[in-house]
Design an enzyme around this catalytic site. Sequence first.
Site, PDB file in Angstrom:
ATOM      1  N   HIS A 417      30.703  38.886  49.509  1.00 26.41           N
ATOM      2  CA  HIS A 417      29.274  38.918  49.257  1.00 26.41           C
ATOM      3  C   HIS A 417      28.807  40.307  48.813  1.00 26.41           C
ATOM      4  O   HIS A 417      28.088  40.460  47.829  1.00 26.41           O
ATOM      5  CB  HIS A 417      28.535  38.486  50.523  1.00 26.41           C
ATOM      6  CG  HIS A 417      27.063  38.548  50.389  1.00 26.41           C
ATOM      7  ND1 HIS A 417      26.332  39.628  50.828  1.00 26.41           N
ATOM      8  CD2 HIS A 417      26.189  37.696  49.822  1.00 26.41           C
ATOM      9  CE1 HIS A 417      25.060  39.405  50.547  1.00 26.41           C
ATOM     10  NE2 HIS A 417      24.942  38.240  49.951  1.00 26.41           N
ATOM     11  N   CYS A 713      33.808  30.822  36.584  1.00 29.14           N
ATOM     12  CA  CYS A 713      32.697  31.610  37.131  1.00 29.14           C
ATOM     13  C   CYS A 713      33.136  32.455  38.318  1.00 29.14           C
ATOM     14  O   CYS A 713      32.324  33.099  38.966  1.00 29.14           O
ATOM     15  CB  CYS A 713      31.504  30.728  37.478  1.00 29.14           C
ATOM     16  SG  CYS A 713      31.888  29.461  38.680  1.00 29.14           S
TER      17      CYS A 713
HETATM   18  C1  PEP Z   1      34.313  30.945  43.453  1.00 28.72           C
HETATM   19  O1  PEP Z   1      34.743  30.462  44.494  1.00 28.72           O
HETATM   20  O2  PEP Z   1      35.044  31.452  42.577  1.00 28.72           O
HETATM   21  C2  PEP Z   1      32.870  30.984  43.188  1.00 28.72           C
HETATM   22  C3  PEP Z   1      32.399  31.336  42.001  1.00 28.72           C
HETATM   23  O3  PEP Z   1      32.051  30.685  44.206  1.00 28.72           O
HETATM   24  P1  PEP Z   1      31.704  31.620  45.429  1.00 28.72           P
HETATM   25  O4  PEP Z   1      32.120  33.005  45.114  1.00 28.72           O
HETATM   26  O5  PEP Z   1      30.248  31.482  45.654  1.00 28.72           O
HETATM   27  O6  PEP Z   1      32.515  31.005  46.537  1.00 28.72           O
END
Ligand code: PEP
Length: 759
Positions: A417, A713
């Site tokens: 985060h 992503c």
């Molecule tokens: C991922 O898991 O790559 C993603 C984009 O989602 P998050 O980072 O919110 O888990």
Amino acid sequence: MKEVEKTEFIKWFSNLDKNSGNIAGGKGANLAEIYNLKIPVPAGFVVTAQAYNYFIEKAELKEKIKELLDRIDYEDTKQLDEISRQLRAFIVDSKFPEKLKEEILEAYEHLDADKFNISKGSALDILKTSSEPVFVAVRSSATTEDLAEASFAGQQDSFVNIKGEMNLLEHIKKCFASLFTSRAIYYRNKKGFEHEKSSLAVVIQKMINSDKSGVIFSKDPSYQKEGVLIEAVFGLGEGIVSGKITPDKYIISKELKILDKSVSNKKIAITRNSSGEKEVVRLSEEKANSQVLKEHEIIRLTELTINIEEHYQKPQDIEFAIEGEEIYIVQTRPITTLEKRIKSGDTKELKGEVILNGLAASPGIAFGKIRIVEEMEDLDRIKQGDILVTKMTNPDMVVSMQKSAGIVTDEGGLTSHASIVSREMGIPAVVGTGEATTLLKDGEIITVDGFTGKVYKGKVSEAVQKEIIQADVKTKTKIKLILDLPSYAMRAAKTNIKEIGLTRIEGIIAESGKHPNYFLKQNKINEYEEIIFKGISDIAKYFEEMWIRTSDIRSDEFENLEGSPKEKEANPMLGMHGIRYGIKNPEVLKAELKALKRVSKTGKKIGLLLPQVISVEEIKSVKEFIKEVEFTDVKIGIMIETPAAVQLIKELCEEGIDFISFGTNDLTQYILAVDRGNEAVQYIYDEMNQAILYQLEYVIRVCKRNKVETSICGQAGSKKEMVKFLVEKGIDSISVNADVASEIADYVKELEEELEHKE
Ligand code: PEP
Ligand code: MG
């Protein structure tokens, strides 16, 4: 006896000197100069500028090049790109004149035998014992001053780990061709330099298989007195530069006395395997804590450093490598100013006392007063410009994070985060230091270097913020943005990119301070819908198409929100979050769908992105809800972030989805069984692990067959090596943070040109 050096096409370092710029280019002349000081540089030769001219002449390209260059309208980027592509294709597709080819290959063959005297012919007597060709670096070396400057801006290409005759010749041509990248052509025109006078030499230098390596500063900045600072690690030196490894440090007086020594726990080494690929090796406890350099090596390196500094009459920043018993100086340059380093994208260390090392999570440099946050109440103490130091950030800290100039955490990896949010905010951050909250003292000043992952005592630099710049939006592989926080939408929009590939609505939810469960229990689900609608509408002002993810609220991340579940989950990563939570709590999911439907009614294109999908049934359920709320004009997409989704990709496609997006942050942790948030295992958290690459390739293939759009992503989409892999596999789009959008777009453009060329 045959002579190795017959014409002006090939020159060994010993036959050049600092005045050979017009033959060997700046880089070649500089190497020759230190070679002539009897400094041990890796063996090498230069394919001269005259060789380049001969190549162009024999390939009958001179007129063709001129003709094309004359046609350029410098304000028409598209046309410039097209002409640049054609020019480079001319060069790469041309054959080497036999004579030149022979000479280059002969020199290459002798490189292995060459130690330092090959030019005199003596090494010809050495029988070659190895049948394997040697690995070499192939580097463009610009001849004229304009190009030297241009090459500083990274306009000419260089390649490492090249092996084999054909490969070598091909890469020399690639260096030649890089004289005509759009940027180089544009730059010369802007500076008023004549294209016809531009020429390029190429330096071919043996790669050292480093057992140890490091950097030397001929003046140690933190000591503030005369002394040489050497930093060393096992394996390749890039562990130091990237901040992944804490190096040993030695400080030596000019009288060759070792004044200070600190032997660190290196944990890992970066090495190269027999195919030239880089590998991260975990060191045994004993090896990790052992001293890298032997005393005699420290002294020898210091002697060499003093020599070089005396010669140049300027403090030097030197890179060295040791293979077996041989010490090599790989590079030397004056200690540059910070501004120059940042501009060139070089993330060398600042001068100062490093007090902590972590992962470089968000680029930029900040200094300020330490504010240690142990409990939520401490957040109020954060004032504008402070450095927030905490065990691990969580979404409730977003407001305080915005006030801080920099962020340092004990825990977390690059997909945690703290990393994700600080990059979006453009706040320099170093995460996973292990001991920031225990080692740092509240109220003291530190400098946080988010380029290298180092934290310094006091203020050792001015603040540097990574600027958002416009990205090239004309790539075939679309570049989209990752954007979670509405208040940063305007900043991200500076990239000129109009599509969003991921919005995590958790950012919007956290800003409300309340967990969806709160709205459910209070019968206020409409309020929840309103919050999401408002947040997404604020983002939508700046963009045309948005893929918005339904909520993915992990219990450990959001435990401080009002109304969050009281029960602690033993394994939150595997717990009640993502689409399984939405299906279990349809009112919440439907509120999110209704909010998005309302945004789509304002004329924006919306794609729905479902997190943590593991089955076809989940998609069927969500489709029912979509029908129920009459959300018609929406694309349905799923995150591929669990091994189950990979295994089921064919069935998921057949069920009917419009797109997939790789969530490599989670996919990596679930496939490798490596916790993405645990800094102790980050050294093996590697999105480029072959196991992951196989999955990505497979999913792209199946999706293509089923005409389902593919995207990424996860944070890995901002890494060049991953981008290369995905573009080559034919991914449709890549989502990145705004701060790297233009860099990644440029890179994609280059890759696409290269691919087009191969076809
Ligand atoms: C991922 O898991 O790559 C993603 C984009 O989602 P998050 O980072 O919110 O888990
Ligand atoms: Mg995820």
